[in-house]
Design a protein around this motif. Structure first.
Motif, short mmCIF file in Angstrom:
data_model
loop_
_atom_site.label_atom_id
_atom_site.label_comp_id
_atom_site.label_asym_id
_atom_site.label_seq_id
_atom_site.Cartn_x
_atom_site.Cartn_y
_atom_site.Cartn_z
N ARG A 63 0.56 -1.54 0.14
CA ARG A 63 -0.05 0.20 0.24
C ARG A 63 0.64 1.49 -0.04
NH1 ARG A 63 -5.17 0.98 0.85
NH2 ARG A 63 -5.65 -1.46 1.77
N TYR A 64 0.99 1.94 -0.76
CA TYR A 64 1.06 3.58 -0.88
C TYR A 64 -0.02 4.62 -0.74
CZ TYR A 64 5.60 1.66 -3.97
OH TYR A 64 6.77 0.79 -4.50
N GLY A 65 0.12 5.06 0.10
CA GLY A 65 -0.44 5.90 1.14
C GLY A 65 -1.77 5.19 1.03
N ASP A 66 -2.66 6.04 -0.32
CA ASP A 66 -4.25 5.01 -0.33
C ASP A 66 -4.09 4.43 -1.28
OD1 ASP A 66 -4.14 6.77 1.90
OD2 ASP A 66 -5.53 8.20 0.60
N THR A 67 -2.85 4.19 -1.89
CA THR A 67 -3.14 3.34 -2.97
C THR A 67 -3.50 1.79 -3.13
OG1 THR A 67 -3.19 4.90 -4.73
CG2 THR A 67 -2.66 3.05 -5.80
N GLU A 68 -3.81 0.73 -2.78
CA GLU A 68 -2.85 -0.47 -3.02
C GLU A 68 -2.58 -1.59 -4.03
OE1 GLU A 68 -2.69 -3.42 -1.07
OE2 GLU A 68 -2.21 -4.45 -3.01
N LEU A 69 -1.74 -1.07 -4.22
CA LEU A 69 -0.80 -1.43 -5.52
C LEU A 69 -1.18 -2.65 -6.27
CD1 LEU A 69 1.70 -0.10 -6.86
CD2 LEU A 69 3.21 -2.19 -6.15
N TRP A 70 -1.30 -3.80 -5.79
CA TRP A 70 -2.01 -5.13 -7.08
C TRP A 70 -3.72 -4.72 -6.81
CZ3 TRP A 70 0.70 -6.86 -9.68
CH2 TRP A 70 2.72 -7.23 -9.58
N SER A 71 -4.30 -3.30 -6.21
CA SER A 71 -5.58 -3.60 -6.59
C SER A 71 -5.48 -2.47 -8.13
CB SER A 71 -6.50 -2.91 -5.83
OG SER A 71 -5.82 -1.99 -5.87
N LEU A 72 -4.70 -2.26 -8.71
CA LEU A 72 -5.07 -1.42 -10.39
C LEU A 72 -4.77 -1.75 -10.87
CD1 LEU A 72 -1.74 1.02 -8.71
CD2 LEU A 72 -4.58 1.37 -8.37
N THR A 73 -5.35 -2.10 -12.35
CA THR A 73 -5.41 -2.02 -13.43
C THR A 73 -4.16 -2.00 -14.14
OG1 THR A 73 -5.71 0.09 -14.75
CG2 THR A 73 -7.65 -1.43 -13.96
N ASP A 74 -3.78 -2.65 -14.92
CA ASP A 74 -2.31 -2.83 -15.34
C ASP A 74 -2.05 -1.41 -16.15
OD1 ASP A 74 -0.84 -5.47 -16.43
OD2 ASP A 74 -0.31 -4.32 -18.25
N ASN A 75 -3.03 -0.61 -16.58
CA ASN A 75 -2.95 -0.29 -16.82
C ASN A 75 -2.68 1.54 -16.40
OD1 ASN A 75 -2.41 0.06 -19.96
ND2 ASN A 75 -4.59 1.04 -19.91
N ASP A 76 -2.95 1.26 -14.95
CA ASP A 76 -2.93 2.64 -13.58
C ASP A 76 -1.54 1.65 -12.80
OD1 ASP A 76 -5.03 3.14 -14.70
OD2 ASP A 76 -5.92 2.49 -12.80
N LEU A 77 -1.47 0.35 -12.93
CA LEU A 77 0.10 0.14 -12.00
C LEU A 77 1.61 0.31 -13.50
CD1 LEU A 77 1.23 -1.43 -9.97
CD2 LEU A 77 0.94 -3.12 -11.73
N SER A 78 0.81 0.57 -14.72
CA SER A 78 1.95 1.00 -15.50
C SER A 78 2.73 2.84 -14.95
CB SER A 78 1.58 1.07 -16.94
OG SER A 78 1.32 -0.43 -17.10
N GLU A 79 1.56 3.18 -15.20
CA GLU A 79 1.25 4.70 -14.90
C GLU A 79 1.93 5.17 -13.42
OE1 GLU A 79 -2.35 7.98 -15.40
OE2 GLU A 79 -1.97 6.61 -17.07
N PHE A 80 1.56 4.42 -12.99
CA PHE A 80 2.56 4.22 -11.10
C PHE A 80 3.59 4.58 -10.99
CE2 PHE A 80 2.54 3.90 -7.29
CZ PHE A 80 2.27 4.63 -5.82
N ARG A 81 4.59 3.50 -11.60
CA ARG A 81 5.61 3.43 -11.84
C ARG A 81 6.07 4.36 -12.74
NH1 ARG A 81 4.39 -2.83 -13.61
NH2 ARG A 81 3.89 -1.88 -15.31
N ASN A 82 5.18 4.42 -13.51
CA ASN A 82 6.37 6.03 -14.58
C ASN A 82 6.07 7.01 -13.30
OD1 ASN A 82 5.98 8.05 -16.32
ND2 ASN A 82 6.57 6.68 -17.68
N ARG A 83 5.42 7.49 -12.97
CA ARG A 83 4.99 8.88 -12.09
C ARG A 83 5.97 8.92 -10.57
NH1 ARG A 83 -0.95 11.09 -14.02
NH2 ARG A 83 -0.18 10.96 -16.58
N ARG A 84 5.94 7.96 -10.08
CA ARG A 84 5.83 7.93 -8.92
C ARG A 84 7.14 7.01 -8.50
NH1 ARG A 84 0.02 7.54 -5.97
NH2 ARG A 84 1.73 7.54 -3.48
N ILE A 85 7.56 5.59 -8.93
CA ILE A 85 8.84 4.62 -8.59
C ILE A 85 9.68 5.03 -9.75
CG2 ILE A 85 9.30 2.28 -7.89
CD1 ILE A 85 6.09 1.98 -7.39
N ASN A 86 11.32 4.36 -9.25
CA ASN A 86 12.04 4.25 -10.02
C ASN A 86 12.81 3.55 -9.36
OD1 ASN A 86 13.22 4.39 -13.06
ND2 ASN A 86 13.19 6.48 -13.69
N PHE A 87 13.43 2.59 -10.96
CA PHE A 87 14.13 1.54 -10.16
C PHE A 87 15.35 1.56 -11.07
CE2 PHE A 87 9.54 0.25 -11.23
CZ PHE A 87 10.08 -0.89 -10.33
#
Lengths: 225, 401
Positions: A63-87
């Motif tokens: 859970r990132y704040g209020d967002t449960e990562l693995w409940s996101l759709t694949d598109n939203d998950l991609s967007e989440f990775r793109n905006r809030r995480i990096n590797f």
């Protein structure tokens, strides 16, 4: 900012079930700098991938704040990775057909709607990692250490909330390793970027404020006092 | 500075240059073959349609023993002469189902060294009865042809409207040019009123002979326009059954027979092209599967950096589409060049009316071939693209290790 609860991830190897991540739970505060130690095959890369939204856990929540990562759709998950995480990966993660500069700005290609000025300027980042004279070079023209530094520069381009680094200084010489860790600390302190680093190298433990050890999928806190 | 997926696709294409060229070349061969064959098919069809329409006759009546000569004249434009009694024209006029009748008299000039027309087909027509040349004259020339005036087929290059030439003893002036039909019989012939033949005197070693007097009671072909209520085939049967020594050739049958004969050959080539097309789809599909396998880690990395599944799909499909479109464009160019450079051998080999398709048809053929080229790449890359987009990022990254 990040709460991990009861993560499980098993792999089937032949007839055996390998517990890569076994009931892992921990919390991360904004601005934390966390280091997870573990030998090869201990499950630390798998854990990082689950936290980064790259592989789905068998059970548990991220859970990132209020967002449960693995409940996101694949598109939203991609967007989440793109905006809030990096590797930062443990392998050479540059695209061979792109120049160093293009590799650094690559994440911006997947987020047209985002404010292009939100991130840090790519050239400044390459200056920070000492590659200011290699902007137009291709990965094949760089040493392993230079490639790693370019990948580190790319990790900051979208000004992420958290950077998940898998053995980020693996193939750097001591001097460059120290420079990169200093850069991590600077970004951590000045930009408030949270770091979650997995490494087998306990010598760099002093760079982080929280430490864990991972062994056979089980994560335990360690006081490096 | 910004960066787009299309830049990445472009750079990926350049990465393995020879492999990319091989993919394009496969599509190029298919596009060149498809374009050439379909263009030739369309050309023949256009020529047959326009030629039949231009001829204007539903039935052609020729001497019974001259059918093959008449067909050679009609289809290949070979100058030849055959004659029958002119009285047949009146008999045909009375047959049931016949609407209009017009005779034509053929002259062949080269043999006699009489004229400065060379090896040319000279057709004399009857202005008072004609329904094939006259409508064109009314439309384009706005006046009937006077004696000693001629109009010429589009393929005659020796003269231009306004120029004059000698046939036997007469000086003939060209006053117009027919539209191209692709039918050599029409395109290579010179048309003038039969009346123009009247004063023609042939000088031979044995003295002089009046050409028209020699042919005064003869005619080469009788063109028949049938009553719309009667099928031309039926009228042809009436003619053959009621008049001895003639052959009634139905225009539609000539076109249909040519079409059938030629299209069988072209369809065989087209079938080979289709097989070739399917094979190139399979081949390109295998190559693209190899490409995405090689780039699995990269694709996983792109997903980690925020690429959506659709971005991965678009990336692979756009690479395939660009390569196949490039192959298609070059293939169509090569096909067109081949048709242009070898137009004469093609005409000779086909031995049928042939002309370039109408511009609109040509554009349509180009667009269809381009679309098929586009389809080749996209269909071939579809499975690898779907497989890649469905892969979990971590599995893709690990798979590439």
């Amino acid at each position: 900012m990040l709460e991990i609860k009861g993560l499980h991830k098993n792999y089937k190897v032949g007839k055996d079930i390998v517990k890569a991540v076994d009931n892992v739970s921990f919390g991360v505060e904004k601005g934390d700098s966390i280091m997870i130690f573990g030998h090869s095959g201990s499950g630390k890369t798998t854990l990082l991938s689950i936290i980064g939204g790259l592989t789905k856990p068998d059970s548990g929540t991220v859970r990132y704040g209020d967002t449960e990562l693995w409940s996101l759709t694949d598109n939203d998950l991609s967007e989440f990775r793109n905006r809030r995480i990096n590797f930062i990966f443990q392998f050479s993660s540059l695209i061979p057909t792109l120049t160093v500069l293009e590799n650094v700005i690559l994440p911006t290609a997947f987020n047209k709607a985002a404010d292009k000025h939100r991130g840090i300027d790519a050239k400044d980042l390459l200056f920070m990692v000492g590659l200011q004279d290699k902007l137009g070079a291709y990965p094949s023209q760089l040493s392993g250490g230079q490639q790693r530094r370019a990948a580190i520069a790319r990790a900051f381009i979208n000004n992420p909330e958290i950077i998940l680094a898998d053995e980020p200084t693996g193939d750097l010489d001591e001097e460059t390793e120290a420079e990169m860790l200093a850069l991590f600390r600077k970004m951590n302190v000045e930009n408030g970027i949270t770091f979650l680093i997995v490494t087998p190298n306990t010598d760099i433990a002093g760079q982080c404020n929280k430490h864990f050890v991972m062994n056979r999928g089980i994560l335990t806190p360690r006081d490096m006092g | 500075m910004s960066f787009s997926l299309s830049t990445l696709a472009y750079k990926n294409i350049r990465r393995k240059f020879f492999r990319s060229m091989a993919i394009s070349a496969a599509v190029m061969v298919v596009a060149a073959t498809l374009f050439s064959v379909t263009t030739v098919m369309d050309s023949v069809e256009t020529s047959l349609t326009r030629g039949t329409r231009r001829l204007g006759a539903d039935v052609m009546v020729v001497p019974a023993n001259s059918e093959s000569k008449a067909m050679a004249s009609l289809l290949a434009g070979e100058p030849s002469t055959f004659y029958m009694d002119r009285g047949i024209e009146e008999k045909i006029r009375k047959i049931e189902g016949v609407k209009k009748v017009a005779g034509q008299l053929y002259l062949k000039t080269s043999r006699y060294k009489c004229c400065d027309t060379g090896d040319m087909f000279i057709v004399g027509f009857e202005p008072e009865h004609d329904f094939t040349i006259a409508p064109w004259l009314a439309e384009a020339l706005k006046k009937p042809l006077a004696p000693k005036e001629a109009i010429m087929g589009r393929s005659i290059t020796a003269y231009i409207p306004g120029s004059s030439f000698q046939i036997y003893s007469e000086l003939i002036t060209v006053v117009g040019m027919l539209e191209a039909t692709g039918m050599p019989f029409i395109d290579n012939a010179l048309y003038l009123p039969i009346e123009s033949f009247r004063g023609m005197v042939e000088t031979t070693d044995n003295g002089t002979v009046n050409v028209f007097d020699k042919l005064n009671n003869e005619i080469s072909t009788i063109l028949v326009q049938t009553d719309p209520a009667y099928a031309p085939r039926r009228v042809a049967i009436f003619i053959e059954s009621q008049i001895e020594g003639v052959k009634a050739i139905v225009s539609e049958d000539v076109a249909a027979s040519v079409r059938k004969q030629l299209f069988m050959l072209l369809r065989s080539i087209l079938s080979i092209s289709v097989i070739l097309w399917i094979m190139s789809i399979l081949l390109i599909s295998v190559v693209f599967s190899m490409i995405v396998n090689e780039r699995q880690r990269e694709l996983g990395l792109l997903r980690a950096l925020g690429a959506k599944r659709t971005d991965i799909f678009k990336l692979i499909i756009s690479e395939a589409a660009v390569l196949s479109m490039a192959g298609g464009v070059i293939g169509i160019g090569i096909g067109g060049l081949f048709l242009y450079l070898f137009r004469e051998p093609i005409k000779a080999a086909l031995n049928v009316p042939y002309m370039w398709p109408q511009p609109i048809n040509l554009v349509l053929l180009v667009l269809i071939c381009l679309f098929l080229s586009f389809l080749t790449g996209t269909l071939a890359a579809l499975y690898p693209a779907v497989k890649s987009m469905r892969m979990e990022p971590y599995a893709a990254i690990r798979g590439g290790e």
